[in-house]
Design a protein around this motif. Structure first.
Motif, PDB file in Angstrom:
ATOM      1  N   ALA A 198     100.694  -3.021  82.093  1.00 61.03           N
ATOM      2  CA  ALA A 198      99.386  -3.676  82.060  1.00 61.03           C
ATOM      3  C   ALA A 198      98.251  -2.671  82.183  1.00 61.03           C
ATOM      4  CB  ALA A 198      99.287  -4.704  83.178  1.00 61.03           C
ATOM      5  N   ALA A 199      98.558  -1.469  82.644  1.00 64.68           N
ATOM      6  CA  ALA A 199      97.536  -0.432  82.774  1.00 64.68           C
ATOM      7  C   ALA A 199      97.246   0.258  81.442  1.00 64.68           C
ATOM      8  CB  ALA A 199      97.974   0.607  83.805  1.00 64.68           C
ATOM      9  N   LEU A 200      98.078   0.017  80.432  1.00 65.43           N
ATOM     10  CA  LEU A 200      97.841   0.623  79.120  1.00 65.43           C
ATOM     11  C   LEU A 200      96.575   0.039  78.507  1.00 65.43           C
ATOM     12  CD1 LEU A 200     101.482   0.533  77.667  1.00 65.43           C
ATOM     13  CD2 LEU A 200     100.251   2.525  78.553  1.00 65.43           C
ATOM     14  N   PRO A 201      95.787   0.856  77.802  1.00 65.69           N
ATOM     15  CA  PRO A 201      94.511   0.376  77.257  1.00 65.69           C
ATOM     16  C   PRO A 201      94.650  -0.721  76.210  1.00 65.69           C
ATOM     17  CG  PRO A 201      95.031   2.564  76.412  1.00 65.69           C
ATOM     18  CD  PRO A 201      96.008   2.292  77.514  1.00 65.69           C
ATOM     19  N   HIS A 202      95.817  -0.803  75.558  1.00 64.80           N
ATOM     20  CA  HIS A 202      96.002  -1.801  74.496  1.00 64.80           C
ATOM     21  C   HIS A 202      96.800  -3.012  74.981  1.00 64.80           C
ATOM     22  CE1 HIS A 202      99.120   1.300  74.317  1.00 64.80           C
ATOM     23  NE2 HIS A 202      99.951   0.347  74.000  1.00 64.80           N
ATOM     24  N   VAL A 203      96.995  -3.114  76.303  1.00 61.62           N
ATOM     25  CA  VAL A 203      97.688  -4.270  76.873  1.00 61.62           C
ATOM     26  C   VAL A 203      96.751  -4.982  77.835  1.00 61.62           C
ATOM     27  CG1 VAL A 203      99.617  -5.071  78.285  1.00 61.62           C
ATOM     28  CG2 VAL A 203      99.977  -3.230  76.620  1.00 61.62           C
ATOM     29  N   ARG A 204      96.557  -6.272  77.624  1.00 67.72           N
ATOM     30  CA  ARG A 204      95.726  -7.083  78.524  1.00 67.72           C
ATOM     31  C   ARG A 204      96.609  -8.198  79.070  1.00 67.72           C
ATOM     32  NH1 ARG A 204      90.251  -8.355  79.369  1.00 67.72           N
ATOM     33  NH2 ARG A 204      89.879 -10.506  80.042  1.00 67.72           N
ATOM     34  N   LEU A 205      96.818  -8.170  80.360  1.00 72.56           N
ATOM     35  CA  LEU A 205      97.723  -9.116  81.007  1.00 72.56           C
ATOM     36  C   LEU A 205      96.951  -9.977  81.995  1.00 72.56           C
ATOM     37  CD1 LEU A 205     100.647 -10.076  81.529  1.00 72.56           C
ATOM     38  CD2 LEU A 205     100.851  -8.239  83.206  1.00 72.56           C
ATOM     39  N   GLN A 206      97.085 -11.292  81.875  1.00 70.90           N
ATOM     40  CA  GLN A 206      96.438 -12.216  82.800  1.00 70.90           C
ATOM     41  C   GLN A 206      97.453 -13.254  83.256  1.00 70.90           C
ATOM     42  OE1 GLN A 206      92.818 -12.750  79.925  1.00 70.90           O
ATOM     43  NE2 GLN A 206      92.135 -13.462  81.944  1.00 70.90           N
ATOM     44  N   VAL A 207      97.281 -13.683  84.490  1.00 70.74           N
ATOM     45  CA  VAL A 207      98.187 -14.669  85.082  1.00 70.74           C
ATOM     46  C   VAL A 207      97.451 -15.978  85.302  1.00 70.74           C
ATOM     47  CG1 VAL A 207      99.653 -15.235  87.059  1.00 70.74           C
ATOM     48  CG2 VAL A 207      99.555 -12.871  86.203  1.00 70.74           C
ATOM     49  N   LEU A 208      98.081 -17.069  84.898  1.00 68.43           N
ATOM     50  CA  LEU A 208      97.564 -18.402  85.197  1.00 68.43           C
ATOM     51  C   LEU A 208      98.196 -18.838  86.517  1.00 68.43           C
ATOM     52  CD1 LEU A 208      97.497 -20.390  81.841  1.00 68.43           C
ATOM     53  CD2 LEU A 208      95.701 -20.398  83.576  1.00 68.43           C
ATOM     54  N   PRO A 209      97.436 -18.840  87.593  1.00 69.16           N
ATOM     55  CA  PRO A 209      98.015 -19.149  88.909  1.00 69.16           C
ATOM     56  C   PRO A 209      98.334 -20.634  89.042  1.00 69.16           C
ATOM     57  CG  PRO A 209      95.643 -18.940  89.089  1.00 69.16           C
ATOM     58  CD  PRO A 209      95.985 -18.577  87.675  1.00 69.16           C
ATOM     59  N   PHE A 210      99.231 -20.940  89.949  1.00 66.98           N
ATOM     60  CA  PHE A 210      99.562 -22.342  90.208  1.00 66.98           C
ATOM     61  C   PHE A 210      98.314 -23.138  90.568  1.00 66.98           C
ATOM     62  CE2 PHE A 210     104.026 -20.906  91.633  1.00 66.98           C
ATOM     63  CZ  PHE A 210     104.513 -21.046  90.343  1.00 66.98           C
ATOM     64  N   SER A 211      97.360 -22.476  91.201  1.00 68.30           N
ATOM     65  CA  SER A 211      96.139 -23.176  91.624  1.00 68.30           C
ATOM     66  C   SER A 211      95.310 -23.670  90.459  1.00 68.30           C
ATOM     67  CB  SER A 211      95.279 -22.241  92.493  1.00 68.30           C
ATOM     68  OG  SER A 211      94.926 -21.069  91.769  1.00 68.30           O
ATOM     69  N   ALA A 212      95.595 -23.180  89.240  1.00 67.87           N
ATOM     70  CA  ALA A 212      94.853 -23.649  88.068  1.00 67.87           C
ATOM     71  C   ALA A 212      95.253 -25.062  87.679  1.00 67.87           C
ATOM     72  CB  ALA A 212      95.090 -22.698  86.886  1.00 67.87           C
ATOM     73  N   GLY A 213      96.380 -25.540  88.244  1.00 68.11           N
ATOM     74  CA  GLY A 213      96.823 -26.896  87.928  1.00 68.11           C
ATOM     75  C   GLY A 213      97.382 -26.983  86.520  1.00 68.11           C
ATOM     76  N   GLY A 214      97.290 -28.194  85.946  1.00 65.33           N
ATOM     77  CA  GLY A 214      97.775 -28.382  84.579  1.00 65.33           C
ATOM     78  C   GLY A 214      96.865 -27.681  83.585  1.00 65.33           C
ATOM     79  N   TYR A 215      97.460 -27.250  82.474  1.00 67.02           N
ATOM     80  CA  TYR A 215      96.659 -26.580  81.449  1.00 67.02           C
ATOM     81  C   TYR A 215      97.254 -26.870  80.083  1.00 67.02           C
ATOM     82  CZ  TYR A 215     100.387 -23.040  81.814  1.00 67.02           C
ATOM     83  OH  TYR A 215     101.591 -22.403  81.848  1.00 67.02           O
TER      84      TYR A 215
END
Length: 284
Positions: A198-215
């Motif tokens: 995820a530290a690579l400049p061409h990789v963007r990593l995001q996490v959808l936390p449980f607190s976000a609920g349904g999506y």
């Protein structure tokens, strides 16, 4: 000539027709240049039939297409080896045609946007994690076949190390990080690897936390491929247990692109995502 998904034949045909028109040639004139019947050009442009390696090369020559990347992309869409046989062809007896199609598209894409709800994306998996996933998803496979499938998974990751690497934007459900695949040590190593990649400049990593609920993406994972040179060629791939579904309709593409933007907006920032990954890894 092997079977090529209809979506790719149609996309290839559309692009070849646009290139022919840009060259100010009619289908009849193109056919005469190549010594073909006009119906052959029409069948290729409408996606009714595929195109052989040598025919695609001859057609691109006739249209004056010399750009190697554009020729390679069109070859990938055609499923030909005009741009050189892909490394994955050596695994033809192990991986099904749909997987080979997916890899060929991935190898030519500029950007991949992916949502994963259950497992770490293949491009970010460690060998131990990949082996555990393969064994769980495809029970009863001989050890040699499992080894080959893991080799394929790791070879795919070269797109992230290329001179012009694939830009990967990945959104992961928090469940991906907490599902203990392969045991505690395998998972700890996988989480550490995620942080490094995820530290690579061409990789963007995001996490959808449980607190976000349904999506909106809860219905299942997907990948959106975007390619260089050819505009309006975004392609959505839905992976199922025994097949892959390619979505090309403008409405479908717009819906999935909008859904991905929405999930990015509701997900943790890349920095906060890394903090969460590190915290889960420390407690694993």
């Amino acid at each position: 000539m092997r079977h090529i998904p209809e979506v790719r034949r149609r996309r290839l045909g559309d692009e070849l027709r646009k290139l022919r028109q840009s060259a100010s040639l009619t289908s009849g004139e193109t056919a005469r240049l190549l010594g073909w019947h006009q119906s052959k050009v029409s069948r290729i442009e409408t996606g009714v039939s595929g195109v052989k390696d040598e025919d695609l090369a001859a057609l691109l020559d006739a249209l004056g297409i010399s750009d190697p990347q554009l020729r390679a992309l069109l070859s990938a869409l055609a499923g030909t080896s005009s741009g050189g046989p892909g490394w994955w062809m050596a695994y033809g007896g192990v991986i099904p045609p749909q997987y080979r199609d997916f890899i060929s598209l991935e190898s030519q894409a500029r950007t991949a946007r992916t949502l994963e709800t259950s497992v770490v994306p293949g491009l970010l998996q460690t060998s131990s994690y990949a082996r555990a996933v393969t064994r769980a998803a495809l029970e009863g496979l001989p050890a040699a076949t499992v080894d080959s499938l893991v080799d394929v998974r790791l070879a795919r990751q070269e797109v992230l190390r290329a001179a012009k690497p694939l830009e990967l934007h990945a959104v992961l459900d928090e469940a991906v990080l907490r599902r203990e695949v392969g045991g505690p040590e395998v998972m700890r190593d996988q989480l550490r690897t995620l942080s490094l990649l995820a530290a690579l400049p061409h990789v963007r990593l995001q996490v959808l936390p449980f607190s976000a609920g349904g999506y909106i993406g809860l219905t299942g994972p997907f990948v959106i491929f975007s390619f260089p040179h050819i505009t309006d060629l975004d392609l959505v791939v839905l992976d199922h247990l025994t097949n892959s579904l390619y979505l090309e309709r403008k409405e479908d593409l717009e819906a999935y692109c909008a859904a991905f933007r929405t999930m990015q907006a509701h997900a943790l920032s890349p920095k906060d995502s890394l903090d969460l990954i590190a915290g889960i890894g420390d407690g694993a």
